[in-house]
Design an enzyme around this catalytic site. Structure first.
Site, short mmCIF file in Angstrom:
data_model
loop_
_atom_site.label_atom_id
_atom_site.label_comp_id
_atom_site.label_asym_id
_atom_site.label_seq_id
_atom_site.Cartn_x
_atom_site.Cartn_y
_atom_site.Cartn_z
N GLY A 70 -2.50 -16.77 -85.06
CA GLY A 70 -2.88 -17.60 -83.57
C GLY A 70 -4.14 -16.78 -83.29
N SER A 71 -4.37 -15.69 -83.98
CA SER A 71 -5.72 -15.10 -83.61
C SER A 71 -6.33 -15.77 -84.47
CB SER A 71 -4.83 -13.62 -84.45
OG SER A 71 -4.18 -12.84 -83.89
N ASN A 151 0.95 -14.19 -72.47
CA ASN A 151 2.11 -14.14 -72.96
C ASN A 151 2.27 -12.52 -72.65
OD1 ASN A 151 -0.69 -13.10 -73.38
ND2 ASN A 151 -0.43 -11.41 -74.86
N GLN A 179 1.62 -18.96 -77.60
CA GLN A 179 2.76 -18.72 -76.25
C GLN A 179 3.88 -20.09 -75.49
OE1 GLN A 179 5.12 -16.19 -75.61
NE2 GLN A 179 3.55 -14.84 -76.38
N SER A 199 1.04 -20.60 -83.08
CA SER A 199 1.33 -19.25 -84.45
C SER A 199 3.07 -19.25 -84.59
CB SER A 199 0.86 -18.17 -83.79
OG SER A 199 1.75 -16.95 -84.58
N GLY A 200 3.41 -19.13 -85.88
CA GLY A 200 4.87 -19.68 -86.01
C GLY A 200 5.38 -19.10 -85.51
N THR A 237 -5.51 -19.60 -101.19
CA THR A 237 -5.12 -21.37 -101.22
C THR A 237 -3.24 -20.75 -100.62
OG1 THR A 237 -4.55 -20.00 -103.69
CG2 THR A 237 -2.78 -21.10 -103.17
N CYS A 324 -0.14 1.89 -74.71
CA CYS A 324 -0.34 3.43 -75.64
C CYS A 324 -0.41 3.25 -76.72
CB CYS A 324 0.62 4.00 -74.72
SG CYS A 324 0.26 4.76 -73.07
C1 LIG Z 1 0.68 -13.32 -80.68
C2 LIG Z 1 -0.76 -14.34 -79.45
C3 LIG Z 1 -1.33 -14.22 -80.42
C4 LIG Z 1 -2.22 -13.89 -81.79
O1 LIG Z 1 -0.74 -14.51 -83.03
P1 LIG Z 1 -0.53 -13.73 -83.99
O2 LIG Z 1 -0.19 -15.30 -85.49
O3 LIG Z 1 -0.03 -12.59 -83.68
O4 LIG Z 1 -1.64 -14.00 -84.57
C5 LIG Z 1 -2.25 -14.74 -79.95
N1 LIG Z 1 -2.00 -15.17 -78.83
C6 LIG Z 1 -0.85 -14.89 -77.93
C7 LIG Z 1 -1.12 -15.51 -76.51
C8 LIG Z 1 -0.05 -14.66 -78.58
O5 LIG Z 1 0.63 -14.36 -77.91
#
Ligand SMILES: *Cc1c(COP(=O)(O)O)cnc(C)c1O
Length: 395
Positions: A70-71, A151, A179, A199-200, A237, A324
């Site tokens: 996702g990032s 999230n 999410q 994101s998987g 790849t 934290c």
């Molecule tokens: C977990 C999350 C991400 C990041 O996804 P990754 O696959 O861990 O990089 C981005 N946005 C939201 C809202 C998330 O909950």
């Protein structure tokens, strides 16, 4: 009893997804870019996975780009819109104050490069409205990026309405739907979404894999330079086992969405009702438009970290909004964004459920949380001040 209630952080991979991955190690180990049969068989499996993901979002397979998560998808979507916006002299971006750091930190970086960012206020109802987006759009706006669902506090944003506003104004619209995908019904065409990140590992697929949907005609810049993979827009790849596992997990999640959600919503609402009985606490996030599995509370007079440690000792894996763990003593930007003061934001608890949680687990949480909150409050000088009237209750 062990209770995993941190599904917003990550989920356990499903048996089906794991099973779907195995042939990618043993049979389809070829490089999808190789011209020989072994490579081309791997390529075929890759394209099947792309079709599956596309079908779940209501788009064409050619509009799906696989990423490392996702990032990366967020980074690429935002950087692309910024690059092509700047070319037309448009350097204004609209987002919200409670985005994930993958979005906020990318926007911070762009601000240093001369972009102007408007972060919409999320205090009212712990959510935003399409009207706020409409009011913020300017002549020089090159992107609106609003998460689909938050999230930490579970608010689900009015994505279709925001999409309509952006379409009318001719501004590209990206949503971080990490999410939401696999949990909520999504149709990128109907909802006028131009770019979407997923994101998987947030829907029982593997970690380290994700995808970016990009509507045909929207240009992309590369974040990872390299070979011609992913139509030349993402070098490297392909992580075929992870991609195939993610597609299998998504297919399952979409096929069983209604049944899973009916179950999860019932558990969530029971948990919310039970925790609400504890004095001086308050639910975070939008009550009505809420992720099926999200329960988020702030408790007055306690520290979220202590709460988590004591819950963990009772077998409950949960999470807190305070950062934290990341080496910072600042409370979560999300809780501050919805108007929680520092002290209150520090006393937060997030329990995020999935369809594998059970009624017995909810009962266990509802036995343990009130005990632990009371224990911590009895040791807290802040709580004593509240009780003796030296300090005023906020919640
Ligand atoms: C977990 C999350 C991400 C990041 O996804 P990754 O696959 O861990 O990089 C981005 N946005 C939201 C809202 C998330 O909950």
């Amino acid at each position: 009893m062990q209770v995993y209630a941190d599904n917003a952080a990550t989920t356990k991979i499903s048996a089906h997804a794991l099973q779907a991955m195995m042939p990618c190690f043993e049979i389809y180990y070829g490089n999808p870019s190789s011209l020989h049969t072994v490579g081309q068989e791997a390529k075929e499996v890759l394209e099947q996975a792309r079709e599956t993901v596309a079908k779940c979002l209501g788009c064409q397979p050619r509009e799906i780009y696989f990423t490392s998560g996702g990032s990366e998808a967020d980074n690429q979507a935002i950087r692309s819109a910024a690059f092509y916006g700047a070319r037309k002299g448009k350097k204004h971006i609209i987002s919200t104050a409670f985005e994930h750091h993958a979005v906020l930190h990318t926007l911070n970086a762009l601000e240093k490069e001369g972009f102007e960012v408007t972060l919409l206020d999320v205090k009212e109802g712990h959510n935003i409205t399409a009207q706020q987006v409409k009011d913020a759009i300017r002549e020089d706006t090159c992107l609106v990026t609003c998460m689909y669902a938050n999230n930490e506090i579970g608010s689900v944003l009015p994505i279709a309405q925001i999409g309509a506003v952006c379409k009318e104004a001719g501004v590209p619209f990206h949503t971080d739907a990490v999410q939401a995908v696999g949990h909520l019904q999504i149709d990128v065409k109907e909802q006028n979404i131009d770019m979407l990140s997923l994101s998987g590992h947030k829907f029982h697929g593997p970690k380290g894999v994700g995808a970016l949907y990009v509507r045909r005609g929207i240009p992309l810049v590369n974040v990872i330079e390299g070979g011609a993979q992913e139509r030349g827009k993402r070098g490297g790849t392909e992580n075929l086992p992870a991609i195939v596992g993610m597609a299998a997990a998504l297919e399952d999640a979409c096929a069983n969405m209604d049944a899973n959600n009916a179950k999860v919503i019932a558990l969530r609402d029971k948990l919310i009702a039970g925790i609400s009985q504890i004095p001086h606490c308050d639910l975070n996030g939008d009550r009505a438009n809420r992720l099926p599995g999200n329960v988020s509370f702030c408790f007055e007079g306690i520290e979220g970290e202590s709460l988590l440690l004591l819950l963990d000792a009772q077998g409950i894996s949960a999470s807190s909004g305070s950062a934290c763990t990341s080496g910072s003593l600042d409370p979560s930007h999300v809780l501050l964004a919805i108007g929680r003061v520092h002290d209150v934001a520090h006393g937060s608890l997030r329990l995020s459920l999935c369809h594998e949680n059970t009624e017995e687990e909810i009962d266990h949480i509802l036995t343990v949380v009130p005990q632990v909150v009371e224990l911590l409050r009895n040791m807290s000088p802040v709580w004593r001040d509240l009780q003796t009237g030296k300090r005023e209750y906020i919640l």
